[in-house]
Motif scaffolding. Structure first.
Motif, PDB file in Angstrom:
ATOM      1  N   SER A  26       0.780  -1.509  -0.157  1.00 26.51           N
ATOM      2  CA  SER A  26      -0.147  -0.253   0.128  1.00 26.51           C
ATOM      3  C   SER A  26       0.628   1.595  -0.345  1.00 26.51           C
ATOM      4  O   SER A  26       0.385   2.210  -0.745  1.00 26.51           O
ATOM      5  N   SER A  27       2.124   1.428   0.473  1.00 28.36           N
ATOM      6  CA  SER A  27       2.730   2.855   0.854  1.00 28.36           C
ATOM      7  C   SER A  27       3.348   2.777  -0.415  1.00 28.36           C
ATOM      8  O   SER A  27       3.326   3.817  -1.368  1.00 28.36           O
ATOM      9  N   VAL A  28       3.812   1.618  -1.304  1.00 28.76           N
ATOM     10  CA  VAL A  28       4.224   1.641  -2.533  1.00 28.76           C
ATOM     11  C   VAL A  28       3.013   2.032  -3.872  1.00 28.76           C
ATOM     12  O   VAL A  28       3.103   3.700  -3.958  1.00 28.76           O
ATOM     13  N   GLU A  29       2.250   1.418  -3.911  1.00 30.72           N
ATOM     14  CA  GLU A  29       0.776   2.511  -4.192  1.00 30.72           C
ATOM     15  C   GLU A  29       0.576   4.574  -4.064  1.00 30.72           C
ATOM     16  O   GLU A  29       0.762   4.440  -5.003  1.00 30.72           O
ATOM     17  N   LYS A  30       1.145   3.813  -2.483  1.00 33.03           N
ATOM     18  CA  LYS A  30       0.989   5.707  -2.057  1.00 33.03           C
ATOM     19  C   LYS A  30       1.456   6.224  -2.976  1.00 33.03           C
ATOM     20  O   LYS A  30       0.440   7.266  -3.669  1.00 33.03           O
ATOM     21  N   ALA A  31       2.452   5.990  -2.485  1.00 36.42           N
ATOM     22  CA  ALA A  31       3.569   6.918  -3.784  1.00 36.42           C
ATOM     23  C   ALA A  31       3.600   6.904  -4.882  1.00 36.42           C
ATOM     24  O   ALA A  31       4.619   7.533  -5.149  1.00 36.42           O
ATOM     25  N   ILE A  32       3.675   5.818  -5.260  1.00 40.41           N
ATOM     26  CA  ILE A  32       2.827   6.113  -7.097  1.00 40.41           C
ATOM     27  C   ILE A  32       2.151   7.388  -7.453  1.00 40.41           C
ATOM     28  O   ILE A  32       2.273   7.603  -7.942  1.00 40.41           O
ATOM     29  N   GLU A  33       0.858   6.657  -6.143  1.00 36.37           N
ATOM     30  CA  GLU A  33      -0.216   7.807  -6.785  1.00 36.37           C
ATOM     31  C   GLU A  33      -0.008   9.040  -6.241  1.00 36.37           C
ATOM     32  O   GLU A  33      -0.621  10.290  -7.841  1.00 36.37           O
ATOM     33  N   ASP A  34       1.066   9.235  -5.121  1.00 36.75           N
ATOM     34  CA  ASP A  34       1.484  10.842  -5.396  1.00 36.75           C
ATOM     35  C   ASP A  34       2.544  11.577  -5.856  1.00 36.75           C
ATOM     36  O   ASP A  34       2.682  12.338  -5.688  1.00 36.75           O
ATOM     37  N   GLU A  35       3.131  10.240  -6.907  1.00 38.94           N
ATOM     38  CA  GLU A  35       4.130  10.609  -7.957  1.00 38.94           C
ATOM     39  C   GLU A  35       5.437  10.723  -7.573  1.00 38.94           C
ATOM     40  O   GLU A  35       6.630  12.086  -7.133  1.00 38.94           O
ATOM     41  N   ASN A  36       6.056  10.340  -5.454  1.00 41.75           N
ATOM     42  CA  ASN A  36       6.776  11.135  -4.729  1.00 41.75           C
ATOM     43  C   ASN A  36       7.233   9.340  -5.415  1.00 41.75           C
ATOM     44  O   ASN A  36       8.879   9.342  -5.241  1.00 41.75           O
ATOM     45  N   LEU A  37       6.958   8.594  -5.769  1.00 43.13           N
ATOM     46  CA  LEU A  37       7.688   7.489  -6.896  1.00 43.13           C
ATOM     47  C   LEU A  37       7.017   7.595  -8.774  1.00 43.13           C
ATOM     48  O   LEU A  37       6.495   7.683  -9.238  1.00 43.13           O
TER      49      LEU A  37
END
Length: 332
Positions: A20-31
């Motif tokens: 979930s953390s990785v998914e959120k980071a991608i959605e927030d464009e942090n990744l």
């Protein structure tokens, strides 16, 4: 490490929190695509987690096509399509109208947020091996048509055992794996039994069985029927250079052979359904109208696709025999 957040006593498994953390980071464009994820060791030390927990999370993200691994370097973002929850490897033997019906039915019933990648091995063992090897570890589910390929079971067993489903043909070596399959021996035997009254007006039953792609069960079921009910019969590998004799019925698995037989009958000026008969294998829309209707023995391919989708979405681990039927038309 701000990319990953872990909370104790949340009631959510730690590996799911990493995902979930990785998914959120991608959605927030942090990744972004191509960015490197924190190493397994760093995540373990930061949150006092086992390597297995972190690897489980990263491997699931890898199977979904969101990240990829470079040996000795780490994990990187491959795709920002985090809505894809299932990534399915679908390996068919060949492209034909029957497989198209299965595929379309499967797509209609599998639901949203699923990516289905379709491949074909064309009855080639080397192609089959390469496709299986290249896909290993990169999908959440593997749907395989092994047909009658030698050593197919050995190759399939290299895939994650809990993520594999067998389609169309199974065998004793694959009995531990879930499957949606045809029982070709029983299907052709029961179909011929159902049509026995019409078959009785003919003198001889002939199966055209090349034996390369066709399931062996077809041949065995045909032989068993002829022996059990005392029908004169013959099994040939090809139809070339053959004259059709009055009173013959041809049981034809291949549509190419079906065309050859019909073309030959026209040259000989024979009437289908009276001078000679045909039972084709596998139903298609054209067989409803060709020569005023071709009799078929066929499974329901749309039902097969639907059952397959239900097995995947509900996580069933069964071996389900898809139903077959004889459809009697003018050709018999």
């Amino acid at each position: 490490m701000t990319i990953i957040s872990i909370q104790n006593n949340l009631g959510v498994p730690k590996y799911r929190q990493i995902i979930s953390s990785v998914e959120k980071a991608i959605e927030d464009e942090n990744l972004q695509k191509g960015d490197k994820l924190p190493s397994v060791n760093k995540v373990c030390l930061e949150f006092s987690l086992s390597r297995d927990t972190v690897l489980q999370a990263y491997e699931e993200l890898k199977k979904r096509g969101i990240i990829y691994a470079i040996l000795g370097k780490g994990y990187y973002v491959k795709s920002v399509e985090v809505t894809i929850k299932q990534r399915i490897f679908l390996l068919f033997d060949e492209l034909n109208i029957f497989k198209e019906d299965i595929y379309n039915s499967f797509l209609e019933n599998i639901g949203n947020n699923v990516q289905v990648d379709i491949f074909f091995h064309h009855f080639n063992t080397s192609v089959f091996r390469k496709l299986v090897n290249d896909s290993n570890g990169n999908y959440t589910k593997y749907i395989i048509m092994p047909t009658n390929l030698v050593d197919a079971a050995t190759m399939i067993k290299t895939l994650p055992v809990n993520d594999v489903c067998i389609l169309d043909q199974t065998n004793p070596e694959l009995k531990s794996l879930p499957a949606i399959y045809q029982n070709h021996l029983k299907d052709i035997y029961n179909g011929l039994v159902k049509g026995k009254t019409k078959l009785s007006k003919y003198k001889k039953l002939i199966m055209i069985f090349p034996g390369f792609r066709e399931p062996l069960g077809m041949k065995i079921g045909f032989e068993n029927f002829c022996k059990d009910f005392a029908f004169d019969y013959e099994i040939i590998t090809e139809f070339k250079n053959r004259e059709i004799q009055k009173g013959e019925v041809y049981i034809i698995p291949s549509d190419r052979d079906l065309v050859r037989v019909i073309e030959k009958s026209k040259i000989q000026k024979l009437q289908l359904g009276s001078d000679y008969g045909i039972i084709s294998y596998n139903e298609t829309p054209l067989k409803k109208v060709v020569e005023n209707g071709i009799t078929t023995i066929s499974t329901n391919f749309e039902a097969m696709g639907k059952l397959l989708a239900q097995m995947i979405t509900k996580g069933k681990k069964e071996q389900i025999e898809n139903k077959s039927a004889l459809i009697i038309r003018n050709s018999l």
